[in-house]
Design an enzyme around this catalytic site. Structure first.
Site, PDB file in Angstrom:
ATOM      1  N   HIS A  79       0.860  -1.194   0.000  1.00  0.00           N
ATOM      2  CA  HIS A  79       0.000   0.000   0.000  1.00  0.00           C
ATOM      3  C   HIS A  79       0.896   1.244   0.000  1.00  0.00           C
ATOM      4  O   HIS A  79       1.961   1.249   0.621  1.00  0.00           O
ATOM      5  CB  HIS A  79      -0.915  -0.013   1.222  1.00  0.00           C
ATOM      6  CG  HIS A  79      -1.976   1.035   1.142  1.00  0.00           C
ATOM      7  ND1 HIS A  79      -1.728   2.354   1.433  1.00  0.00           N
ATOM      8  CD2 HIS A  79      -3.274   0.973   0.756  1.00  0.00           C
ATOM      9  CE1 HIS A  79      -2.833   3.057   1.229  1.00  0.00           C
ATOM     10  NE2 HIS A  79      -3.785   2.243   0.824  1.00  0.00           N
ATOM     11  N   GLU A 101      -3.807   2.027  -7.316  1.00  0.00           N
ATOM     12  CA  GLU A 101      -4.243   3.114  -6.448  1.00  0.00           C
ATOM     13  C   GLU A 101      -3.404   4.353  -6.722  1.00  0.00           C
ATOM     14  O   GLU A 101      -2.309   4.512  -6.144  1.00  0.00           O
ATOM     15  CB  GLU A 101      -4.090   2.717  -4.977  1.00  0.00           C
ATOM     16  CG  GLU A 101      -4.886   1.483  -4.596  1.00  0.00           C
ATOM     17  CD  GLU A 101      -5.234   1.496  -3.107  1.00  0.00           C
ATOM     18  OE1 GLU A 101      -6.427   1.491  -2.801  1.00  0.00           O
ATOM     19  OE2 GLU A 101      -4.325   1.540  -2.272  1.00  0.00           O
TER      20      GLU A 101
END
Ligand code: PGA
Length: 253
Positions: free
Chosen positions: A97, A169
């Site tokens: 992430h 993302e």
């Protein structure tokens, strides 16, 4: 057919009681998952076993960790290994992430080790990639994401790659209220799939689910998910509100 997945990333939010309530509220919404659709809930480490037991009688619902160690075991105080996650029944683990990359200096090379350990323990990595704003403004996002894929995933076999979920993302869209347009998402997802096809073959590329993350909400999820290469979403803020999260899951249909 590749899986359609909505994964909620709680990040460092909620107490155990609040998390239990949220899961119960999601389950009570009576979502009817179709064949090939999955809901994944990524809780903080201390709640994983509880989340797993709450979800165990609900087909299509899975539990994810938000990180795992790049080391197998031993003297790494504070770390949680992939084997530990497997031992409490974790199904997926978010790896790479952008918040881990930025605040904890996780490099593509370290992430490759995490991917390997997750797979070796039967846990499916949700591998995150995505560019910061200055890279998007310079229009070099494809090269940037290609390098992330190359350095963290290209050492895998095509068989292993089939157990990996990729989440695109764009960092400029995470928690900012800015969302990639449907066209920007589709362009990048198609690019990612083409890179996977190039390296691992067409079959693997058609099999791998590529999720979009970054300010996905009930109001924009349907448009994002309608793109042919967008196979669902990795949801941060909106995953903390049962009504929003379940509304996003319903947009998979
Ligand atoms: P957001 O977060 O939905 O709050 O933008 C997405 C993520 O970081 O996974």
């Amino acid at each position: 057919m590749r899986k359609k997945i909505v994964a909620g990333n709680w990040k460092m939010n909620l107490t155990l009681a609040q998390g239990e309530q949220l899961i119960n509220d999601i389950l009570q919404a009576g979502l009817k998952l179709e064949e090939g659709q999955e809901v994944v809930i990524a809780t903080p480490f201390p709640y994983l076993a509880k989340a797993k037991s709450l979800l165990k009688n609900y087909p299509g619902f899975y539990v994810a960790a938000q990180n795992c160690s790049s080391e197998k075991s031993g003297a790494y105080t504070g770390e949680v290994s992939a084997e530990m996650l497997q031992s409490v029944g974790v199904d997926y683990v978010i790896i790479g992430h952008s918040e881990r990359r930025e605040y904890f200096q996780e490099s593509n090379a370290v992430l490759a080790k995490k991917v390997d350990l997750a797979l070796a323990n039967g846990i499916k990595p949700i591998f995150c990639c995505g560019e910061p704003l200055e890279i998007r403004q310079a229009e070099t996002q494809n090269d940037y994401v290609a390098t992330q894929l190359e350095e963290s995933l290209y050492h895998l076999t095509a068989e292993q790659l089939k157990d990996v979920v990729i989440a695109y993302e764009p960092i400029w869209a995470i928690g900012t209220g800015l969302t990639a347009s449907a066209a920007q998402a589709q362009d990048m997802h198609a690019f990612i799939r083409s890179r996977i096809a190039n390296k691992f073959g067409r079959e693997a590329a058609l099999h791998v689910s590529v999720l979009y993350g970054g300010s996905a909400k009930p109001g924009n999820a349907a448009e994002l998910f309608s793109n042919p290469d967008v196979d669902g979403g990795l949801i941060g803020g909106a995953s903390l509100v049962a009504a929003d999260f379940t509304a996003i899951v319903q947009k998979l249909a």
